[in-house]
Write a protein that holds these residues in place. Structure first.
Motif: not given
Length: 411
Positions: A134-146, A220-223, A318-326
């Protein structure tokens, strides 16, 4: 409605809301330019939305727990729609009123975005969807929206004019409220004590938990540092490199597009293979690949093809970073603290964005482009490798010192 369709509706509503926010980033400054002709006021109105967004996402979450997550989401979207209509239809109120309205929109968006993210976990569990997917798909769709949001904002202004563009933007928030109000029914929370908490006690509970979980805090500090580097690159470093080396604005679009294309491909790969990877190591590698190399290549090479290749690879990282934090937040934070911790985490992660452009401009002014890039490369490499220090490696999630009572009115 089946749980899977409910999850899809919730994610779609959040993405529509985000699309509206991206459109407003273009439309509102354009409105200011048309009505005042002042670039300084354009920047001021953009900042007026960003700061309340960061603050409310962290400080407003105890009230969201008290009101209820679903109800807060609906109210935030309805309020955003109404305020955006006011922005479009009342330019005669003056610049001060516009700044106040935009600040209120930012505050509502900060809380509304955070509570939707809290609702993702129970919806995903009810639907039987892995959180990491879920977090990975959401991150990808969020990038498309951006990617689409800024372009759509410009097209709407061109097709309909800035007033109608802002009204269409307001409609996107109204659609989001309708979707959540009519089609999303989150699972009922487990029975819990009904003693309400005071605001400061509730907020302190989120701060205490995040302060004790050194793994989450380090991620969080890394991101936040990566966001700072990305914003400095987009706003200052890459445009200057393109101007000095390529002397063509076409190169700017190619470099920025290469990173976005890499990130989209990375999201597809991570959605497929991410659940099989060691999570913490994947986070560290992704963060290290996404930051320092794309800066260093601007120092070492003047070949566009080389820069595009390295930038594309950084985007994959970068595609691995946000989903893994989420997924780490969803799995490590107790359910009764998730609203507050997710709010604090979002604000901390985004805190690097406003600093990035300022730091990028200052560093180039003080040092020159290539020395500034080298300094930022070293900084980025050090920060992204911090999670490998022995004291910051993964540990079991800390148990709260005092179990936080669930507040009255949880949706």
């Amino acid at each position: 409605m089946t749980p899977r369709r409910e999850l899809t509706t919730l994610v779609a509503a959040d993405l529509i809301s985000n699309l509206g926010s991206r459109v407003s980033v273009v439309a509102i400054p354009w409105l200011v330019l048309e009505t005042t002709g002042s670039p300084a006021k354009m920047g001021a109105v953009a900042a007026a939305e960003t700061l309340p967004y960061l603050l409310s996402g962290a400080l407003g979450t105890p009230w969201a727990d008290r009101i209820g997550l679903r109800r807060t989401s609906i109210l935030a979207d309805v309020g955003s729609a109404g305020l955006m209509v006011a922005v479009a239809l009342t330019p005669w109120l003056g610049f001060g009123a516009l700044v106040a309205l935009v600040a209120l929109v930012g505050a509502l968006r900060g809380v509304g975005d955070r509570v939707k993210h809290v609702m993702f976990r129970p919806a995903a569990e009810a639907a039987g969807v892995q959180l990491i997917r879920l977090t990975s798909v959401y991150d990808g769709l969020g990038r498309v929206v951006t990617l689409l949001g800024a372009g759509l904002g410009g097209l709407l202004i061109w097709w309909f004019g800035v007033t109608q563009a802002i009204i269409i933007d307001a409609a996107s928030f109204a659609v989001c409220a309708l979707l959540v109000g009519l089609l999303v029914r989150p699972p009922a929370p487990p029975a819990a004590p009904v003693r309400p908490e005071g605001y400061l006690r509730a907020l302190a509970g989120g701060f205490r938990y995040l302060g004790r979980d050194r793994m989450l805090l380090t991620m969080l500090l890394v991101i936040s540092a990566l966001n700072m580097v990305v914003n400095a690159s987009v706003a200052v470093y890459i445009p200057l490199w393109v101007a000095e080396v390529l002397r063509s604005p076409v190169g700017l679009g190619l470099v920025l597009g290469a990173f976005s294309a890499g990130a989209l491909l990375g999201n597809l790969l991570f959605t497929a293979y991410g659940p099989r990877l060691p999570r913490y190591l994947a986070f560290v590698v992704g963060a290290a690949v996404s930051g320092a190399p794309r800066l260093l290549v601007l120092v070492l090479s003047e070949e566009l093809a080389v820069v595009l290749a390295v930038t594309f690879a950084s985007g994959i990282g970068i595609a691995a970073v946000n989903p893994l934090l989420g997924v780490a937040i969803y799995e490590r934070v107790p359910p009764e603290l998730q609203t507050r911790v997710i709010g604090l985490a979002g604000s901390l992660a985004f805190a690097g964005l406003p600093l990035g452009a300022l730091l990028g401009g200052w560093s180039v002014t003080a040092l020159g482009l290539r020395p500034a890039l080298l300094v930022m490369t070293v900084f980025c490499l050090v920060v992204t490798l911090l999670p490998l220090l022995p004291g910051l490696r993964p540990r079991p999630a800390p148990a709260p010192a005092e179990r936080e009572p669930r507040v009255v009115g949880q949706a």
